[in-house]
Design a protein around this motif. Structure first.
Motif, PDB file in Angstrom:
ATOM      1  N   UNK A  24     -54.863   5.215 -39.117  1.00 44.03           N
ATOM      2  CA  UNK A  24     -53.889   4.290 -38.536  1.00 44.03           C
ATOM      3  C   UNK A  24     -54.541   2.941 -38.213  1.00 44.03           C
ATOM      4  N   UNK A  25     -55.727   2.986 -37.619  1.00 45.52           N
ATOM      5  CA  UNK A  25     -56.449   1.755 -37.289  1.00 45.52           C
ATOM      6  C   UNK A  25     -56.883   0.989 -38.525  1.00 45.52           C
ATOM      7  N   UNK A  26     -57.368   1.718 -39.521  1.00 43.60           N
ATOM      8  CA  UNK A  26     -57.818   1.075 -40.763  1.00 43.60           C
ATOM      9  C   UNK A  26     -56.655   0.417 -41.510  1.00 43.60           C
ATOM     10  N   UNK A  27     -55.522   1.075 -41.499  1.00 41.67           N
ATOM     11  CA  UNK A  27     -54.353   0.491 -42.169  1.00 41.67           C
ATOM     12  C   UNK A  27     -53.888  -0.774 -41.464  1.00 41.67           C
ATOM     13  N   UNK A  28     -54.001  -0.800 -40.144  1.00 40.12           N
ATOM     14  CA  UNK A  28     -53.637  -2.012 -39.396  1.00 40.12           C
ATOM     15  C   UNK A  28     -54.564  -3.164 -39.775  1.00 40.12           C
ATOM     16  N   UNK A  29     -55.856  -2.865 -39.913  1.00 37.65           N
ATOM     17  CA  UNK A  29     -56.822  -3.889 -40.303  1.00 37.65           C
ATOM     18  C   UNK A  29     -56.510  -4.392 -41.711  1.00 37.65           C
ATOM     19  N   UNK A  30     -56.270  -3.457 -42.625  1.00 40.60           N
ATOM     20  CA  UNK A  30     -55.985  -3.843 -44.018  1.00 40.60           C
ATOM     21  C   UNK A  30     -54.741  -4.727 -44.091  1.00 40.60           C
ATOM     22  N   UNK A  31     -53.707  -4.356 -43.351  1.00 42.95           N
ATOM     23  CA  UNK A  31     -52.473  -5.144 -43.356  1.00 42.95           C
ATOM     24  C   UNK A  31     -52.723  -6.552 -42.835  1.00 42.95           C
ATOM     25  N   UNK A  32     -53.505  -6.671 -41.767  1.00 46.87           N
ATOM     26  CA  UNK A  32     -53.796  -7.990 -41.200  1.00 46.87           C
ATOM     27  C   UNK A  32     -54.619  -8.842 -42.160  1.00 46.87           C
ATOM     28  N   UNK A  33     -55.560  -8.231 -42.857  1.00 49.54           N
ATOM     29  CA  UNK A  33     -56.384  -8.970 -43.817  1.00 49.54           C
ATOM     30  C   UNK A  33     -55.539  -9.431 -45.003  1.00 49.54           C
ATOM     31  N   UNK A  34     -54.674  -8.552 -45.489  1.00 46.04           N
ATOM     32  CA  UNK A  34     -53.799  -8.939 -46.603  1.00 46.04           C
ATOM     33  C   UNK A  34     -52.864 -10.074 -46.192  1.00 46.04           C
ATOM     34  N   UNK A  35     -52.357 -10.017 -44.975  1.00 50.14           N
ATOM     35  CA  UNK A  35     -51.494 -11.073 -44.476  1.00 50.14           C
ATOM     36  C   UNK A  35     -52.253 -12.404 -44.391  1.00 50.14           C
ATOM     37  N   UNK A  36     -53.486 -12.353 -43.890  1.00 51.78           N
ATOM     38  CA  UNK A  36     -54.294 -13.568 -43.788  1.00 51.78           C
ATOM     39  C   UNK A  36     -54.598 -14.130 -45.172  1.00 51.78           C
ATOM     40  N   UNK A  37     -54.828 -13.244 -46.135  1.00 48.00           N
ATOM     41  CA  UNK A  37     -55.098 -13.687 -47.509  1.00 48.00           C
ATOM     42  C   UNK A  37     -53.896 -14.395 -48.109  1.00 48.00           C
ATOM     43  N   UNK A  38     -52.711 -13.859 -47.902  1.00 49.70           N
ATOM     44  CA  UNK A  38     -51.522 -14.476 -48.478  1.00 49.70           C
ATOM     45  C   UNK A  38     -51.213 -15.804 -47.806  1.00 49.70           C
ATOM     46  N   UNK A  39     -51.571 -15.946 -46.545  1.00 51.14           N
ATOM     47  CA  UNK A  39     -51.374 -17.226 -45.862  1.00 51.14           C
ATOM     48  C   UNK A  39     -52.307 -18.291 -46.428  1.00 51.14           C
ATOM     49  N   UNK A  40     -53.528 -17.892 -46.794  1.00 49.84           N
ATOM     50  CA  UNK A  40     -54.502 -18.827 -47.353  1.00 49.84           C
ATOM     51  C   UNK A  40     -54.141 -19.239 -48.766  1.00 49.84           C
ATOM     52  N   UNK A  41     -53.545 -18.333 -49.488  1.00 54.21           N
ATOM     53  CA  UNK A  41     -53.231 -18.591 -50.891  1.00 54.21           C
ATOM     54  C   UNK A  41     -53.952 -17.577 -51.742  1.00 54.21           C
ATOM     55  N   UNK A  42     -53.382 -17.220 -52.881  1.00 51.48           N
ATOM     56  CA  UNK A  42     -53.959 -16.158 -53.696  1.00 51.48           C
ATOM     57  C   UNK A  42     -55.337 -16.485 -54.284  1.00 51.48           C
ATOM     58  N   UNK A  43     -55.630 -17.746 -54.494  1.00 47.66           N
ATOM     59  CA  UNK A  43     -56.890 -18.112 -55.138  1.00 47.66           C
ATOM     60  C   UNK A  43     -58.062 -18.103 -54.154  1.00 47.66           C
ATOM     61  N   UNK A  44     -57.787 -18.343 -52.887  1.00 52.83           N
ATOM     62  CA  UNK A  44     -58.870 -18.448 -51.903  1.00 52.83           C
ATOM     63  C   UNK A  44     -59.223 -17.090 -51.317  1.00 52.83           C
ATOM     64  N   UNK A  45     -60.531 -16.847 -51.240  1.00 52.53           N
ATOM     65  CA  UNK A  45     -61.013 -15.628 -50.597  1.00 52.53           C
ATOM     66  C   UNK A  45     -61.231 -15.906 -49.114  1.00 52.53           C
ATOM     67  N   UNK A  46     -61.103 -14.890 -48.311  1.00 53.28           N
ATOM     68  CA  UNK A  46     -61.332 -15.056 -46.880  1.00 53.28           C
ATOM     69  C   UNK A  46     -62.826 -15.159 -46.609  1.00 53.28           C
ATOM     70  N   UNK A  47     -63.179 -16.062 -45.714  1.00 56.39           N
ATOM     71  CA  UNK A  47     -64.579 -16.163 -45.320  1.00 56.39           C
ATOM     72  C   UNK A  47     -64.862 -15.095 -44.275  1.00 56.39           C
ATOM     73  N   UNK A  48     -66.132 -14.857 -44.035  1.00 57.89           N
ATOM     74  CA  UNK A  48     -66.510 -13.856 -43.033  1.00 57.89           C
ATOM     75  C   UNK A  48     -66.018 -14.267 -41.644  1.00 57.89           C
ATOM     76  N   UNK A  49     -66.061 -15.570 -41.353  1.00 60.93           N
ATOM     77  CA  UNK A  49     -65.569 -16.065 -40.072  1.00 60.93           C
ATOM     78  C   UNK A  49     -64.085 -15.768 -39.895  1.00 60.93           C
TER      79      UNK A  49
END
Length: 151
Positions: A24-49
């Motif tokens: 349950x916790x891991x899925x919440x993290x994955x969902x938040x990361x995917x959401x952040x990625x889509x906000x940045x745009x499909x071409x940009x990777x998320x930085x560690x920060x």
């Protein structure tokens, strides 16, 4: 290894182990990361920060929800939030102790030459940069305010 890859591997392991709490916790993290990625745009990777900020936001949400549930005597929901918080915190960098944060803030006050509460913005700006991911902003703020009102 990127955080998303690690999360995907941990999700598979949790599924195989039938560890629903961790899953349950891991899925919440994955969902938040995917959401952040889509906000940045499909071409940009998320930085560690950015990944750390996403995890901190999730942890803060869980802490606040747990506090509310505890006040309302909803132990069932409180327990779920605490379990998810533990999973999220396992992916965050090690948090500094209150004493370590206090020491760092004292050093920053000396560096900036801050002399009172009016210099709170200067100190907080620098503290948030230097202690990002290592300490909670609320804790940094409380310590800075206490130290600046002493002066």
């Amino acid at each position: 290894m990127a955080l998303q890859d690690k999360i995907d591997q941990d999700i598979k392991a949790a599924m195989l182990a039938k560890d629903n709490t961790r899953l349950r916790g891991l899925r919440a993290i994955k969902a938040a990361i995917l959401l952040a990625k889509t906000e940045k745009g499909p071409a940009e990777a998320l930085t560690e920060d950015t990944e750390v900020k996403v995890l901190q936001k999730l942890a803060k949400q869980r802490r606040e929800s747990a506090e509310i549930y505890k006040q309302q005597n909803r132990d069932d929901l409180y327990q779920i939030e605490i379990e998810e918080l533990e999973v999220i915190e396992s992916f965050l960098p090690k948090q500094l102790s209150r004493e370590e944060v206090e020491s760092a803030v004292k050093q920053l006050i000396a560096e900036t030459g801050a002399s009172g509460p009016k210099d709170m913005g200067k100190v907080m700006g620098l503290a948030n940069q230097k202690l990002a991911g290592k300490a909670d902003g609320k804790t940094i703020s409380e310590i800075a305010k206490a130290l600046l009102t002493e002066n």
